[in-house]
Design an enzyme around this catalytic site. Structure first.
Site, PDB file in Angstrom:
ATOM      1  N   GLY B 231      -3.984   6.064 -32.733  1.00 48.98           N
ATOM      2  CA  GLY B 231      -5.376   5.990 -32.306  1.00 48.98           C
ATOM      3  C   GLY B 231      -5.910   4.579 -32.470  1.00 48.98           C
ATOM      4  N   GLU B 697      -7.175  -0.069 -42.643  1.00 49.51           N
ATOM      5  CA  GLU B 697      -7.872  -1.122 -41.892  1.00 49.51           C
ATOM      6  C   GLU B 697      -7.493  -2.517 -42.390  1.00 49.51           C
ATOM      7  OE1 GLU B 697      -9.644  -0.194 -39.354  1.00 49.51           O
ATOM      8  OE2 GLU B 697     -10.748   1.630 -39.781  1.00 49.51           O
TER       9      GLU B 697
END
Lengths: 326, 730
Positions: B231, B697
């Site tokens: 994703g 992240e």
């Protein structure tokens, strides 16, 4: 994809008959099927020629090397005769596409493959190659990967093949079979520059079938190799490439075969570079001087100006790799 | 800290769903077999701005199998109730509600047919005519919105008096997420109830989107998404194609399958926006920063203003009294961007960390030493103490493991044949977020447990890490615990984003499993037939499904024995994690130091990464194997960002010209060298009860500047625009 009919040719004669009726030949299908999905290609009939007896690699009586049109890229690259006689061919093939594609795609299909120009592959964009007279979106568009040699005002798309660059360098001949029998065409005459008819890409007559590509007998010893410059290290088309073969005897270059890829609308033979090399002794400065001629006549576009210099350096590097710096 | 023995947590386990994935049994969105399904294919706008003047559907409708061509001409008026998305001002694109074209590739029609082939062919036969206007898609020179601003101190004054002053502008191109799995949706109506199988990073978000677009109660919409094939942020909102699938299903009365093509992924889902990032900095001659200004411009659509946390690193990564920032969005005739791995932070850190490298070179100080000299004692943007900030240790460990101090500091000093060799490093930061989450826990009398939460696993290994947490908290073997996710009927989970899934859902799972274990222990110690009767519950632990007194393993019994004897088929409970309310007491961030070695063939303009090392201050590591999968994947993403990835728009008509994976280059195996990740020991309970700070992240932050700095060190040339390709280096 538009609807189409599909037949499988049992032998050469039935293939030719189907070709005469307008059927499009398909073998590995790695280009054609993609383009059909994008509706760039809309054949009404496909003729599968995979079963035809065109899968041999042979050394001819005159000492040439004949590669059947249906030999897979991977098979040709690995063939002992190809590897020993013409490393440039093996290297060009192995630097092409991906392993999966090389296992499917054939030599005949490879030289027939169509450009990767993204405007050609986008049916909503103007493209004279796809739709004659519609214009060329690449000329003033994003043209980083496009050609700087052999271009016209109607088309600036590159021929994407690597092995075709090696074939061009080695002055191969393309053997063809049509309803009127066999003929052969010099590689330089087989792939056409776009001119004002970029939709015409090969010197093929209706229904003609490629049966083989033949490399003529060349003086030995012959050292050769292929260099491909690209943004990533695998599975990508060339920004620039160079196919070089040198016959050096008694310290002097007797024959030089040089062509470039990624820069031309067709694989770009470099006779000026070859002429500069013949009769000379290998040296670093010779490579540099000869390579200076590699981009003669280049017409760079907005985003591919760097290719002019990169092409010279690519040729220079590959001359050094093949010819040494002694 | 849990009294339970930690055997699964911290163990290098493979993915629990790995076998399903490699044997093709994991069902992704498009894989679900739904009886009676038909297929929809979207027709994309071939202009970049303007109006649809006509849609000729006759040829398409004449094709066998074609059921319907949907467009604004025949689509029902949809509710589109207010449903503002976080960080997104404006109004979302309304699907098939009017004749306006806002960007090239906007859905203008959809063909529904009984077979995929008929739908695809039909889509090609729809003739759309337009009144085209000139779109504006080039950010350079385009007017920006009113900026967001931040300031402390007086940067003008500080810069005017700074002994060292520098001014640079960095440019980052648009990047697309390009997950392996294309976005796809299956929609089925059962009366007034809608069920959707979707590729999404947030089943609750897609549920809410559908409910508000169709004007329904959220309970009437169920969204199912058990597997997501990547994703990187692209699944964080309900895209137009999800609405189209539901609309087509309602209109035809048949379940509808709709997959975007790879090409449509480039304009049918979001992207990391194009940025221009101007930096002015001032320092003393020893590299101590006195001021920095940040002039940030980022593209957005005309109908929505997309903002991300690009301003944060400039406010808190380094110590300095004077900072000023302006962050301006530039509305263009494009579709709306969306968060992409390391959103905002990766962009800001490319600019800031490149600037720091430039300063280090200018003042003649080692880049690590420069950073140490500017290391803050507290978060200077908030005045809060750091919960944990081990950036100094990241530098020290990284420098040692990478062999940093063996480098010749001078640029263009190391050569290996035709290759110039260089090393570079960069720091990175990302906020250690966490959100409210819930998880249900059920222990069956056979000694197996089922834990569920409406979260997602787009690849980080949620299935595995949650199973590890649950197994240890319940005292069960991994194989006895099943974790399920990806269904809006399950207990609430936040978006699978921000690297907060483990912190949020993991804390809820820990809570639920702790509660359930304690419930079982209470049952045992109060049960006079139990060998544990009368034991102090705090001394009872559970291991391999057996409850026993710590230090006296012979006194105990199994869950199975306990439940069976008590005629219980199961124990159930709900775990939850609630984000602390009120102002934070600490500054919560995760940190990294990234090191890269590159080889540059300066004659041919080739850059090859030779090796990379990332050192992470990410709190507790639950699943080391999956942490590596994250870290190495993030480095691969960063290599792409640094050297390859660039979405190209033809500004003449707004067309994306490289909307496929042959022309939008991502790294292939051959581009990926020796990558290594090191995680500093950590356990940050200020962030969450399980001490994790999130990794998904931060792993892309700092990678691109480390590579760019290494390219400078190799060549002596500073390239201030990504990706770094041949033409910049020749």
């Amino acid at each position: 994809m538009h609807p189409f009919s599909f037949t499988k040719a049992a032998d050469t004669r039935s293939a030719l008959a189907a070709g005469q009726r307008g059927g499009r030949y398909i073998a590995g299908g790695t280009t054609l099927v993609d383009l059909m999905r994008e509706t760039v290609e809309r054949p009404e009939t496909l003729v599968d020629i995979s079963d035809l007896p065109l899968r041999d690699v042979t050394v001819t009586e005159r000492g040439g090397l004949r590669i059947g049109a249906l030999v897979r890229m991977a098979e040709a690259a690995a063939h002992p005769k190809v590897r020993t006689l013409h490393p440039v061919i093996s290297q060009a093939l192995e630097l092409s596409a991906s392993a999966q594609l090389r296992n499917m795609a054939t030599i005949g299909g490879n030289i027939m493959q169509r450009t990767r120009c993204t405007y050609f592959r986008d049916v909503t964009a103007a493209c004279n190659k796809r739709e004659p007279g519609s214009g060329c979106a690449a000329l003033e568009g994003f043209n980083r990967t496009h050609a700087i040699l052999g271009t016209s005002d109607d088309c600036v798309a590159t021929h994407p093949s690597d092995v075709a660059v090696a074939f061009a360098a080695l002055e191969a001949r393309v053997h063809l079979l049509g309803p009127d029998g066999e003929r052969s065409v010099a590689f330089a005459d087989f792939l056409l520059r776009p001119g004002s008819t970029p939709n015409r890409e090969q010197a093929l007559r209706k229904g003609e079938l490629i049966t083989a590509v033949e490399i003529p007998a060349l003086a030995r010893p012959l050292k050769s190799g292929y260099l491909k410059v690209r943004d990533r290290q695998s599975y990508e088309f060339a920004l620039t490439s160079a196919a070089v073969a040198l016959h050096i005897r008694a310290g002097v270059i007797r024959e030089a075969k040089v062509a470039a890829g990624g820069v031309g609308t067709v694989p770009w033979k470099l006779p000026a570079v070859e002429r500069h090399l013949i009769g000379e002794r290998p040296s670093k400065s010779l490579w540099t001087q000869a390579a200076e001629r590699a981009a003669d006549g280049a017409r760079p576009l907005e985003h591919n100006r760097f290719k002019t210099e990169l092409l010279k350096r690519t040729v220079e590097r590959q001359l050094r790799i093949v010819g040494g710096t002694a | 800290m849990s009294p339970q023995p930690q055997t699964a947590v911290g163990a290098p386990l493979s993915r629990v769903d790995g076998r399903l994935k490699v044997t093709g049994q994991a069902k992704y969105a498009i894989d679900h077999d739904i009886a009676g399904v038909v297929h929809a294919v979207i027709v994309d706008s071939s202009i970049g701005r303007g109006r649809i003047t006509g849609i000729d559907t006759r040829a398409a409708l004449a094709q066998p199998g074609v059921l319907k061509v949907l467009s604004h001409l025949n689509a029902p008026v949809l509710a589109y109730l207010p449903n503002p998305l976080a960080g997104m001002a404006g109004e979302r694109l309304h699907v098939f509600q009017d004749d306006k074209v806002h960007f090239h590739g906007q859905p203008v029609a959809a063909v529904v047919a009984t077979t995929l082939e008929a739908a695809q062919h039909g889509a090609g036969l729809v003739k759309v005519t337009y009144e085209a206007e000139q779109p504006s898609t080039d950010m350079a020179g385009a007017p920006g919105d009113e900026p967001l601003k931040y300031a402390r101190g007086d940067t003008d004054k500080a810069l005017a008096s700074a002994p060292v002053r520098m001014e640079m502008t960095y440019r980052l191109p648009r990047n697309n997420h390009n997950p392996m799995e294309p976005h796809a949706t299956i929609a089925r109506w059962d009366g007034e109830k809608l069920t959707v199988w979707d590729k999404t990073q947030w089943v609750v978000g897609t549920q809410t989107e559908l409910a508000t677009v169709f004007g329904m109660a959220p309970e009437s919409v169920r969204v199912i998404s058990p597997f997501v094939g990547g994703g990187f942020g692209s699944g964080l909102r309900g895209w137009p194609h999800v609405i189209i699938a539901a609309l087509a299903a309602r209109d035809t009365g048949r379940p509808v399958k709709l997959s975007l093509t790879r090409k449509q992924m480039f304009f049918g889902t979001g992207f990391r926006p194009t940025y221009e990032y101007g930096v002015r900095l001032g320092s003393d001659r020893r590299g101590r920063l006195t001021a920095m200004t940040h002039d940030i411009r980022a593209e957005t659509s005309r109908y929505e203003t997309f903002l991300e946390y690009t301003m944060v690193p400039g406010q808190m990564l380094y110590s300095m009294p004077n900072v000023s920032q302006e962050y301006r969005t530039v509305p263009l005739d494009v579709h709306t961007p969306l968060f992409m791995r390391g959103p905002g932070y990766a962009t800001a850190c490319y600019a800031i960390e490149s600037a720091m490298d430039e300063l280090a070179h200018k003042v003649g100080i080692d880049p690590i030493e420069l950073r140490l000299r500017n290391e803050p004692e507290e978060d200077e943007s908030s005045g809060l103490p750091f919960s944990t900030r081990k950036l100094r240790e990241c530098y020290a460990v990284g420098a040692r493991e990478f062999g940093w101090h063996r480098r010749n500091p001078g640029p263009r000093t190391t050569r290996d044949g035709d290759w110039l060799i260089g090393t570079g490093m960069a720091a990175g930061v990302y906020d250690a977020g966490r959100q409210d989450a819930q998880a249900s826990v059920r222990l069956d009398a056979d000694g197996t447990a089922l834990v569920q939460s409406a979260t997602t696993d787009m690849g980080p290994g949620t299935y595995t890490s949650q199973t590890q947490l649950a197994a240890d908290a319940l005292g069960l073997r991994m194989g006895k615990v099943t974790f399920r996710l990806g269904d809006s009927l399950m207990p609430y989970a936040p978006p699978h984003a921000g690297a907060w899934t483990l912190a949020s859902v993991g804390s809820a799972v820990q809570d639920g499993c702790d509660k359930l274990r304690k419930q079982a222990i209470k049952l045992a110690v109060e049960d006079d037939k139990s060998p544990l009767h009368g034991a102090d519950p705090d001394t009872v632990v559970v291991s391999a499904g057996r409850l026993y007194v710590k230090g006296n393993p012979s006194r105990g019994e199994t869950y199975r024995q306990l439940l069976t004897r008590n005629n219980l088929t199961r124990l159930e409970t709900m775990g939850s994690f609630t984000r602390p309310t009120g102002p934070e007491r600490h500054s919560l961030f995760t940190y990294t130091a990234v090191f890269a070695e590159v080889a540059v063939d300066a004659r041919l303009g080739l850059v090859r990464v030779r090796r990379m090392l990332g050192v992470y201050d990410a709190g507790r590591i639950i699943s080391p194997e999956l942490a590596d999968s994250q870290a190495l994947g993030g480095m691969v993403g960063g290599i792409g960002q640094a050297l390859l990835e660039h979405t190209v728009i033809d500004h003449r008509d707004g067309r994306i010209v490289n909307a496929d994976l042959a022309n939008y280059l991502v790294p292939v195996n051959a581009d990926i060298p020796d990558l290594k990740a090191i995680y500093l020991d950590g356990d940050d309970r200020e962030v969450d009860p399980i001490g994790v700070k999130g990794l998904g992240e931060i792993v892309q932050v700092g990678v691109a500047p480390a590579i760019a700095n290494a390219v400078f060190h190799a060549t002596g040339r500073r390239i201030r625009e990504l990706p770094i390709t041949a033409e910049a280096l020749l």
